[in-house]
Design a protein around this motif. Structure first.
Motif, PDB file in Angstrom:
ATOM      1  N   LEU A   7       0.807  -1.208   0.000  1.00  0.00           N
ATOM      2  CA  LEU A   7       0.000   0.000   0.000  1.00  0.00           C
ATOM      3  C   LEU A   7       0.849   1.271   0.000  1.00  0.00           C
ATOM      4  CD1 LEU A   7      -3.039  -0.178  -0.207  1.00  0.00           C
ATOM      5  CD2 LEU A   7      -3.155   0.781   2.078  1.00  0.00           C
ATOM      6  N   PHE A  39      -6.449  -3.405  -3.768  1.00  0.00           N
ATOM      7  CA  PHE A  39      -6.355  -3.768  -2.353  1.00  0.00           C
ATOM      8  C   PHE A  39      -7.725  -4.192  -1.826  1.00  0.00           C
ATOM      9  CE2 PHE A  39      -6.478  -2.681   2.185  1.00  0.00           C
ATOM     10  CZ  PHE A  39      -5.407  -3.426   2.637  1.00  0.00           C
ATOM     11  N   LEU A  40      -8.742  -3.435  -2.175  1.00  0.00           N
ATOM     12  CA  LEU A  40     -10.105  -3.749  -1.740  1.00  0.00           C
ATOM     13  C   LEU A  40     -10.499  -5.147  -2.222  1.00  0.00           C
ATOM     14  CD1 LEU A  40     -12.651  -2.583  -0.363  1.00  0.00           C
ATOM     15  CD2 LEU A  40     -13.375  -1.743  -2.595  1.00  0.00           C
ATOM     16  N   ASP A  53     -18.379  -0.404  -8.540  1.00  0.00           N
ATOM     17  CA  ASP A  53     -18.727   0.997  -8.800  1.00  0.00           C
ATOM     18  C   ASP A  53     -17.467   1.852  -8.964  1.00  0.00           C
ATOM     19  OD1 ASP A  53     -20.948   3.085  -8.896  1.00  0.00           O
ATOM     20  OD2 ASP A  53     -19.613   3.916  -7.375  1.00  0.00           O
ATOM     21  N   ALA A  54     -16.484   1.587  -8.113  1.00  0.00           N
ATOM     22  CA  ALA A  54     -15.242   2.356  -8.191  1.00  0.00           C
ATOM     23  C   ALA A  54     -14.539   2.096  -9.531  1.00  0.00           C
ATOM     24  CB  ALA A  54     -14.333   2.008  -7.017  1.00  0.00           C
ATOM     25  N   LYS A  57     -16.154   3.959 -12.354  1.00  0.00           N
ATOM     26  CA  LYS A  57     -15.851   5.397 -12.362  1.00  0.00           C
ATOM     27  C   LYS A  57     -14.416   5.660 -12.859  1.00  0.00           C
ATOM     28  CE  LYS A  57     -19.547   6.921  -9.481  1.00  0.00           C
ATOM     29  NZ  LYS A  57     -20.394   5.802  -9.873  1.00  0.00           N
ATOM     30  N   ARG A  94     -29.493  13.931 -13.844  1.00  0.00           N
ATOM     31  CA  ARG A  94     -28.740  13.172 -14.852  1.00  0.00           C
ATOM     32  C   ARG A  94     -29.618  12.932 -16.070  1.00  0.00           C
ATOM     33  NH1 ARG A  94     -25.814   8.162 -12.051  1.00  0.00           N
ATOM     34  NH2 ARG A  94     -24.715   7.960 -14.014  1.00  0.00           N
ATOM     35  N   ARG A 103     -18.536  15.177 -12.815  1.00  0.00           N
ATOM     36  CA  ARG A 103     -19.420  14.474 -11.866  1.00  0.00           C
ATOM     37  C   ARG A 103     -18.795  13.145 -11.431  1.00  0.00           C
ATOM     38  NH1 ARG A 103     -21.959   9.685 -11.598  1.00  0.00           N
ATOM     39  NH2 ARG A 103     -23.869  10.608 -10.773  1.00  0.00           N
ATOM     40  N   ARG A 107     -17.443  11.978  -7.382  1.00  0.00           N
ATOM     41  CA  ARG A 107     -17.730  10.755  -6.594  1.00  0.00           C
ATOM     42  C   ARG A 107     -16.441  10.207  -5.988  1.00  0.00           C
ATOM     43  NH1 ARG A 107     -21.729  13.318  -8.774  1.00  0.00           N
ATOM     44  NH2 ARG A 107     -23.745  12.468  -8.162  1.00  0.00           N
ATOM     45  N   TRP A 114     -13.488   9.929   2.616  1.00  0.00           N
ATOM     46  CA  TRP A 114     -13.642   8.738   3.464  1.00  0.00           C
ATOM     47  C   TRP A 114     -12.268   8.122   3.727  1.00  0.00           C
ATOM     48  CZ3 TRP A 114     -11.915   4.025   1.723  1.00  0.00           C
ATOM     49  CH2 TRP A 114     -11.989   3.015   2.680  1.00  0.00           C
ATOM     50  N   LEU A 119      -7.997   6.284   7.128  1.00  0.00           N
ATOM     51  CA  LEU A 119      -6.568   6.061   7.366  1.00  0.00           C
ATOM     52  C   LEU A 119      -6.101   6.807   8.615  1.00  0.00           C
ATOM     53  CD1 LEU A 119      -5.122   6.195   3.725  1.00  0.00           C
ATOM     54  CD2 LEU A 119      -5.754   4.188   5.073  1.00  0.00           C
ATOM     55  N   HIS A 147     -25.356   8.679  -0.020  1.00  0.00           N
ATOM     56  CA  HIS A 147     -25.853   7.362  -0.419  1.00  0.00           C
ATOM     57  C   HIS A 147     -27.257   7.088   0.104  1.00  0.00           C
ATOM     58  CE1 HIS A 147     -21.442   5.790  -0.886  1.00  0.00           C
ATOM     59  NE2 HIS A 147     -21.827   6.514  -1.905  1.00  0.00           N
ATOM     60  N   VAL A 151     -27.771   1.417   0.136  1.00  0.00           N
ATOM     61  CA  VAL A 151     -26.309   1.384  -0.046  1.00  0.00           C
ATOM     62  C   VAL A 151     -25.620   1.514   1.315  1.00  0.00           C
ATOM     63  CG1 VAL A 151     -24.315   2.610  -1.025  1.00  0.00           C
ATOM     64  CG2 VAL A 151     -26.342   2.236  -2.435  1.00  0.00           C
ATOM     65  N   PHE A 159     -18.590  -3.784   6.096  1.00  0.00           N
ATOM     66  CA  PHE A 159     -17.499  -3.318   6.963  1.00  0.00           C
ATOM     67  C   PHE A 159     -17.239  -4.291   8.116  1.00  0.00           C
ATOM     68  CE2 PHE A 159     -18.668   1.367   5.853  1.00  0.00           C
ATOM     69  CZ  PHE A 159     -18.116   1.193   4.605  1.00  0.00           C
ATOM     70  N   PHE A 168      -5.190  -5.796   9.893  1.00  0.00           N
ATOM     71  CA  PHE A 168      -5.414  -4.941   8.727  1.00  0.00           C
ATOM     72  C   PHE A 168      -4.139  -4.183   8.358  1.00  0.00           C
ATOM     73  CE2 PHE A 168      -6.870  -1.341   6.272  1.00  0.00           C
ATOM     74  CZ  PHE A 168      -7.880  -1.879   5.500  1.00  0.00           C
TER      75      PHE A 168
END
Ligand code: 1PX
Length: 211
Positions: A7, A39-40, A53-54, A57, A94, A103, A107, A114, A119, A147, A151, A159, A168
């Motif tokens: 990371l 990583f996710l 979703d990430a 985008k 939209r 836009r 996001r 976050w 972190l 959200h 969601v 989480f 972690f």
């Protein structure tokens, strides 16, 4: 090599984002996101609705960066200028047209807030604190506002699958938990910087509420 993936390198991308003229370069910004998503991914399938979703985008942005107008998508500043000057940013609901870079970045920008809180929470948390609690608190203080209930609910459930704080920190692959904490202390100011510049740019152009 997937195993050597650390990371530290991922977060370093946010350091190389900012130029001397305080512009945010899209290339390293997106490669930072790509690394985070990777990583996710390694945290398990329960997070795939988030990474999907990430990825979508980041993909939209990579298409702009590699497309016909690529020279307009070098930095966030050049993107904002180009899209605004050409009426490409929809300020109404939209429309079904292509998502603008502005836009889409908004996001990711909200998600970066976050990340910053999460972190920082990890870095300053007690050894026995729960990652899921740090993550939920950071989420509620940032992204959750944008959200819908469903969601938020799904995210909060996911989480709970996060490993304890020290485990972690170790899967971040930066060395011991202490070394990971030290690395976070070095990396966080750069993430804050990218966040701050973007926030100011978007506020200046009234782009913080784009649908
Ligand atoms: C050492 C820490 C590294 C952790 C890496 C984690 C990378 C996380 C990447 C998260 C990127 C999330 C982007 C979300 C963008 C968004 O808000 N999209 C929504 C709105 O989009 P729209 O196009 O409809 O306007 C969209 O509705 C999102 C749906 C998916 C759920 C998003 C939940 C986000 C939770 C973020 C926390 C990730 C938790 C990771 C745990 C470590």
């Amino acid at each position: 090599m997937a195993d050597a993936f650390s990371l530290r390198e991922v977060l370093a991308a946010f350091q190389t984002c900012v130029t001397e003229r305080r512009e945010v370069l899209l290339g390293p910004y997106l490669s930072g996101w790509r690394g985070l998503i990777r990583f996710l991914h390694s945290l398990g399938a329960i997070f795939s609705f988030i990474s999907k979703d990430a990825v979508a985008k980041v993909q939209i942005m990579e298409n702009y960066c590699g497309g016909e107008q690529r020279d307009k998508y070098v930095s966030l500043q050049s993107m904002v200028e180009y899209e605004l000057a050409n009426g490409l940013v929809g300020v109404q609901k939209r429309s079904g047209g292509p998502d603008s870079g502005c836009r889409t970045v908004l996001r990711l920008h909200r998600a970066l807030r976050w990340l910053q809180l999460f972190l920082e929470g990890l870095r300053t948390g007690r050894e026995d604190s729960r990652t899921s609690v740090i993550c939920t608190d950071s989420y509620n203080a940032s992204l959750a506002t944008y959200h819908p209930w469903v969601v938020r609910k799904a995210a909060t459930v996911a989480f709970c699958a996060l490993p304890p704080r020290n485990a972690f920190l170790e899967i971040m692959n930066v060395g011991t938990a202490e070394e990971a904490v030290a690395m976070l202390g070095e990396a966080l100011p750069y993430i804050c910087d990218v966040y701050g510049i973007t926030q100011e740019l978007f506020a200046q152009h009234k782009l913080l509420d784009l649908p």
